[in-house]
Design an enzyme around this catalytic site. Structure first.
Site, PDB file in Angstrom:
ATOM      1  N   ASP A 100       0.514   7.734  -7.533  1.00 37.59           N
ATOM      2  CA  ASP A 100       0.899   6.852  -8.641  1.00 37.59           C
ATOM      3  C   ASP A 100      -0.073   6.931  -9.806  1.00 37.59           C
ATOM      4  OD1 ASP A 100      -1.196   5.644  -7.284  1.00 37.59           O
ATOM      5  OD2 ASP A 100      -0.047   3.913  -6.616  1.00 37.59           O
ATOM      6  N   ASN A 139      -0.040  -7.404  -0.442  1.00 35.14           N
ATOM      7  CA  ASN A 139       1.364  -7.819  -0.322  1.00 35.14           C
ATOM      8  C   ASN A 139       2.210  -6.772   0.412  1.00 35.14           C
ATOM      9  OD1 ASN A 139       1.604  -5.778  -2.180  1.00 35.14           O
ATOM     10  ND2 ASN A 139       2.364  -7.050  -3.856  1.00 35.14           N
ATOM     11  N   HIS A 142       2.338  -3.502  -0.366  1.00 36.10           N
ATOM     12  CA  HIS A 142       2.803  -2.342  -1.142  1.00 36.10           C
ATOM     13  C   HIS A 142       2.148  -1.046  -0.656  1.00 36.10           C
ATOM     14  CE1 HIS A 142      -0.416  -2.825  -4.583  1.00 36.10           C
ATOM     15  NE2 HIS A 142      -0.873  -2.069  -3.622  1.00 36.10           N
ATOM     16  N   GLU A 184       6.245  -2.254  -4.712  1.00 35.10           N
ATOM     17  CA  GLU A 184       6.014  -3.671  -4.446  1.00 35.10           C
ATOM     18  C   GLU A 184       7.118  -4.210  -3.528  1.00 35.10           C
ATOM     19  OE1 GLU A 184       3.241  -4.719  -5.348  1.00 35.10           O
ATOM     20  OE2 GLU A 184       2.718  -4.325  -7.437  1.00 35.10           O
TER      21      GLU A 184
HETATM   22  P1  PGA Z   1      -7.514  -0.932  -2.226  1.00 34.43           P
HETATM   23  O1  PGA Z   1      -6.018  -0.818  -2.729  1.00 34.43           O
HETATM   24  O2  PGA Z   1      -7.782   0.332  -1.458  1.00 34.43           O
HETATM   25  O3  PGA Z   1      -8.339  -0.999  -3.480  1.00 34.43           O
HETATM   26  O4  PGA Z   1      -7.597  -2.144  -1.367  1.00 34.43           O
HETATM   27  C1  PGA Z   1      -5.029  -0.445  -1.818  1.00 34.43           C
HETATM   28  C2  PGA Z   1      -3.672  -0.521  -2.471  1.00 34.43           C
HETATM   29  O5  PGA Z   1      -3.449  -1.407  -3.322  1.00 34.43           O
HETATM   30  O6  PGA Z   1      -2.811   0.307  -2.131  1.00 34.43           O
END
Ligand code: PGA
Length: 237
Positions: free
Chosen positions: A66, A132, A134, A139
């Site tokens: 992404d 959450n 994702h 999302e």
């Molecule tokens: P993080 O993010 O590794 O910074 O916890 C993970 C994500 O949002 O996919």
């Protein structure tokens, strides 16, 4: 699904070993990259192994999950910049074969899926997980059939990521992300989770129903997933 629970350092080393094995077996493998805090230990380990001559990326290529809409690769919060600085600039990969979706030209996001397919498909996709549920920027509520697309970020995701920006107003409102289906087409998947904030969602993802409300729960349906968690992320299992 294989589940491995250990210290953050040990899971980084174990996940790195999966890359060593893959690239030995298939030097021109296609890697699916991820950003965020979680993969940093793994990337540091891959850099170390590369410098030690234990792994080579010289024939490999990559597609990242992404990118923020509106940030080009020179912006220090873009995911292109993150990948270059945390991995690509320190290993022997040919940078011209590393792809991150464009956050600037988002006129035809699903062209990314065609590029991935034309390259032969992702062999090993790395994922973090949002609080959450994702994966990438898919999302809650994202259809499981989705291909690469533009998404509006939820407040919870923008809030989680504001620590990297001067203020929440500077956090982009949109991103382009591989879809859930894009991710599921990878031949193998690694999902990593570190820290206590991830404990509730890891329980939901692994022990709850498969539902679009928890995008990562779809991985229960994939034939080759390895989940690496530190003890804190696993504490509610
Ligand atoms: P993080 O993010 O590794 O910074 O916890 C993970 C994500 O949002 O996919």
């Amino acid at each position: 699904m294989k589940i491995i629970i250990d210290s953050a350092g040990k899971i980084a080393a174990l996940a790195a070993q999966q890359y060593v094995d893959l690239l030995k077996r298939k030097p021109n493998a296609i890697l699916g990259g991820a950003t965020g805090s979680t993969p940093l230990g793994l990337y540091a380990e891959l850099v170390r192994l590369n410098k030690a001559g234990e792994i080579s990326f010289k024939d490999a290529s990559s597609f990242n999950l992404d990118e923020y809409v509106g940030l080009d690769g020179t912006h220090d919060q873009s995911y292109r910049y993150f990948m270059d600085h945390n991995l690509f600039d320190h290993i022997d990969i040919d940078k011209s074969r590393t792809r991150v979706p464009s956050g600037i030209d988002v006129s035809d996001p699903s062209a990314y899926d065609k590029e991935i397919a034309a390259a032969g498909g992702v062999d090993l996709q790395l994922l973090g997980i949002g609080n959450n549920g994702h994966i990438g920027f898919n999302e809650p509520g994202t259809p499981f059939g989705s291909l690469t697309h533009v998404v509006e970020l939820t407040e919870s995701t923008r809030d989680a990521n504001k620590r990297f920006f001067k203020s929440i107003d500077e956090v982009p409102t949109h991103a382009v992300t591989m879809g859930v289906k894009t991710v599921m087409q990878a031949r193998s998947i690694i999902l990593m989770a570190i820290g206590p904030a991830k404990a509730p969602i890891m329980k939901e993802m692994l022990q709850g129903p498969v539902t679009e409300k928890v995008p990562a729960s779809v991985l229960q349906l994939h034939p080759d997933v390895t989940v690496y968690m530190d003890f804190e992320a696993a504490k509610l299992l």
